[in-house]
Write a protein that holds these residues in place. Structure first.
Motif, PDB file in Angstrom:
ATOM      1  N   PHE A  17      65.888  -1.154  68.359  1.00 14.64           N
ATOM      2  CA  PHE A  17      65.002  -0.279  69.134  1.00 14.64           C
ATOM      3  C   PHE A  17      63.926  -1.104  69.856  1.00 14.64           C
ATOM      4  O   PHE A  17      62.730  -0.921  69.638  1.00 14.64           O
ATOM      5  N   HIS A  21      64.866   4.094  73.579  1.00 13.93           N
ATOM      6  CA  HIS A  21      64.987   4.663  74.928  1.00 13.93           C
ATOM      7  C   HIS A  21      65.664   6.032  74.882  1.00 13.93           C
ATOM      8  O   HIS A  21      66.081   6.492  73.807  1.00 13.93           O
ATOM      9  N   ILE A  27      71.421  10.710  72.027  1.00 11.72           N
ATOM     10  CA  ILE A  27      72.577  10.767  71.129  1.00 11.72           C
ATOM     11  C   ILE A  27      72.164  11.254  69.736  1.00 11.72           C
ATOM     12  O   ILE A  27      72.926  11.942  69.075  1.00 11.72           O
ATOM     13  N   LEU A 108      76.549   5.736  65.269  1.00 12.17           N
ATOM     14  CA  LEU A 108      76.815   4.464  65.947  1.00 12.17           C
ATOM     15  C   LEU A 108      77.186   4.697  67.403  1.00 12.17           C
ATOM     16  O   LEU A 108      77.879   5.668  67.724  1.00 12.17           O
ATOM     17  N   SER A 161      70.619   0.634  78.344  1.00 12.95           N
ATOM     18  CA  SER A 161      70.501  -0.244  77.177  1.00 12.95           C
ATOM     19  C   SER A 161      69.100  -0.840  77.143  1.00 12.95           C
ATOM     20  O   SER A 161      68.432  -0.982  78.181  1.00 12.95           O
TER      21      SER A 161
HETATM   22  P1  ATP Z   1      70.186  -4.040  73.243  1.00 15.55           P
HETATM   23  O1  ATP Z   1      70.479  -3.730  74.692  1.00 15.55           O
HETATM   24  O2  ATP Z   1      68.896  -4.765  72.974  1.00 15.55           O
HETATM   25  O3  ATP Z   1      71.371  -4.675  72.514  1.00 15.55           O
HETATM   26  P2  ATP Z   1      70.620  -1.196  72.547  1.00 15.55           P
HETATM   27  O4  ATP Z   1      70.126  -0.396  73.708  1.00 15.55           O
HETATM   28  O5  ATP Z   1      72.108  -1.350  72.372  1.00 15.55           O
HETATM   29  O6  ATP Z   1      69.908  -2.632  72.501  1.00 15.55           O
HETATM   30  P3  ATP Z   1      70.113  -0.946  69.717  1.00 15.55           P
HETATM   31  O7  ATP Z   1      68.785  -0.794  69.104  1.00 15.55           O
HETATM   32  O8  ATP Z   1      70.819  -2.236  69.541  1.00 15.55           O
HETATM   33  O9  ATP Z   1      69.961  -0.564  71.270  1.00 15.55           O
HETATM   34  O10 ATP Z   1      71.076   0.234  69.335  1.00 15.55           O
HETATM   35  C1  ATP Z   1      71.011   1.013  68.196  1.00 15.55           C
HETATM   36  C2  ATP Z   1      72.226   1.914  68.185  1.00 15.55           C
HETATM   37  O11 ATP Z   1      72.184   2.784  69.335  1.00 15.55           O
HETATM   38  C3  ATP Z   1      73.581   1.189  68.248  1.00 15.55           C
HETATM   39  O12 ATP Z   1      74.495   1.895  67.415  1.00 15.55           O
HETATM   40  C4  ATP Z   1      73.978   1.337  69.715  1.00 15.55           C
HETATM   41  O13 ATP Z   1      75.387   1.313  69.865  1.00 15.55           O
HETATM   42  C5  ATP Z   1      73.421   2.723  70.026  1.00 15.55           C
HETATM   43  N1  ATP Z   1      73.122   2.928  71.439  1.00 15.55           N
HETATM   44  C6  ATP Z   1      72.113   2.370  72.153  1.00 15.55           C
HETATM   45  N2  ATP Z   1      72.136   2.812  73.416  1.00 15.55           N
HETATM   46  C7  ATP Z   1      73.169   3.682  73.521  1.00 15.55           C
HETATM   47  C8  ATP Z   1      73.728   4.482  74.598  1.00 15.55           C
HETATM   48  N3  ATP Z   1      73.229   4.435  75.831  1.00 15.55           N
HETATM   49  N4  ATP Z   1      74.790   5.267  74.302  1.00 15.55           N
HETATM   50  C9  ATP Z   1      75.327   5.283  73.048  1.00 15.55           C
HETATM   51  N5  ATP Z   1      74.853   4.564  72.001  1.00 15.55           N
HETATM   52  C10 ATP Z   1      73.793   3.773  72.241  1.00 15.55           C
END
Ligand code: ATP
Length: 203
Positions: A17, A21, A27, A108, A161
């Protein structure tokens, strides 16, 4: 009495996190509605064992942003359990710490499920929780093997992301409407993710 109906259905949603976002929140909300779940616990990772680089913002800032983000939804909460453990954050240990009376669901994104075989003790993870997957643009589709411990749930596909948001902020661009307003206020006030990065990692 029907025991199935009395168990509280808890979604565990782990991540760095960095920052939280609208993709995360959308989700989590979709999981409440369509899995369905009674509540979602956002578990802040100290750092992901599989990400090459550690988080950019410090723990205190990421925690503050997460708490601001969930404040408006009583079914959302934040757990510090992984911050209280030393070393990288392993999901299997987190699920063990929540195991008990509740029925656990591990939320996930599609990219994360693809990496599951590389995680510590994936079989034990699947025994402790039902894996619920939100498909993510750019990530492979979740395997639909008919397994009762993996469910793809109906969630909006948002191509967003944290990495891309950090890059935007570093270019001096606004993250308004991409993160909740109070989170954007915190990022601005603390000068997080700016190219010069004055306050990352400090409180
Ligand atoms: P980074 O870009 O820094 O790798 P991230 O946006 O993927 O970060 P994390 O904190 O790594 O965010 O994600 C936590 C969880 O949220 C993970 O299971 C990731 O797959 C999921 N996730 C994040 N953004 C999305 C999205 N846009 N749609 C679906 N799942 C998401």
């Amino acid at each position: 009495m029907d025991r199935e109906r009395t168990a509280v259905r808890v979604g565990i949603f782990g991540g760095t996190f960095d920052p939280v976002h609208v993709g995360h929140l959308a989700i989590a909300n979709a999981a409440l509605e369509s899995v369905p779940l009674d509540r979602v616990v956002f578990v802040l990772a100290r750092r992901s064992p599989l990400k090459e680089r550690g988080p950019v913002a410090g723990e205190a800032d990421r925690l503050a942003m997460l708490e601001l983000a969930v404040a408006g939804e009583p079914r959302f909460s934040v757990s510090r359990v992984e911050l209280e453990r030393d070393g990288p954050s392993y999901t299997v240990d987190t699920l063990e710490s929540f195991a008990g009376a509740d029925e656990l669901f591990l939320i996930l994104g599609g990219d994360a499920i693809a990496e599951l075989p590389r995680w510590k003790d994936p079989d034990r993870i699947a025994r402790l929780a039902t894996l619920v997957v939100a498909e993510r643009p750019g990530a492979p589709s979740a395997p639909n093997d008919g397994s009762s411990s993996l469910l793809v749930f109906d969630a909006p596909r948002l191509d967003i992301s944290a990495r891309e948001l950090r890059a935007r902020a570093a270019r001096g661009r606004s993250l308004r409407y991409l993160v909740p307003d109070p989170v954007w206020g915190h990022i601005e006030a603390r000068g997080l993710y700016r190219a010069e990065g004055p306050s990352s990692g400090t409180t």
